[in-house]
Scaffold this active site. Sequence first.
Site, mmCIF file in Angstrom:
data_model
loop_
_atom_site.group_PDB
_atom_site.id
_atom_site.type_symbol
_atom_site.label_atom_id
_atom_site.label_comp_id
_atom_site.label_asym_id
_atom_site.label_seq_id
_atom_site.Cartn_x
_atom_site.Cartn_y
_atom_site.Cartn_z
ATOM 1 C CD GLU A 28 -2.427 2.396 4.720
ATOM 2 O OE1 GLU A 28 -2.089 2.392 5.910
ATOM 3 O OE2 GLU A 28 -3.083 1.484 4.198
ATOM 4 C CG HIS B 161 -1.901 -1.072 1.251
ATOM 5 N ND1 HIS B 161 -3.214 -0.841 1.564
ATOM 6 C CD2 HIS B 161 -1.826 -2.395 0.958
ATOM 7 C CE1 HIS B 161 -3.887 -1.967 1.483
ATOM 8 N NE2 HIS B 161 -3.062 -2.927 1.118
#
Length: 159
Positions: free
Chosen positions: A117, A114
């Site tokens: 973030e 990811h």
Amino acid sequence: SFGLGCAEAHGVGAIRTHLDSHQGQAPETWAAFSEMRAAFAGRITLQAVALVPIDAWGGNYGRELADLVAAENGVLGGVTRASGGTHGAMEGLDELLDRLFMLARERDLDIDLHVDEAAEADALPHVARAVIRHGWQGRVTCVRKYVDEAVVVPRDWPR
């Protein structure tokens, strides 16, 4: 199992999930996942990604977790921010990515990150450079929640 049963009833053939894999938690989490994967074997293919902050791969625990993930035929991954909930710019991201890629290569595992973030969600170019540095031939999945913030690739970027 209810959710997986519903997925199966609606024709889902495969699911990738991200498992919180923090130190002290990972063995139980992965064992529970393994049970569910066995229960749905032949009906739904289940694949798991180790979800930890990127700095978890930097120390001894990173090697331990990579071994656990490999034993479960999982995927190495996480979020490109540091532990402790800090979402600002991170020092040493390239070195941590190198460590992650090394652990994945040693175990023939794919990577799933990811990259959004953090206060400055600029990790994607770092990941791309790591792929090039390592001559990576495996799969690298990068997730960005906010696709409207398109990544601009510089014209001089290696193609």
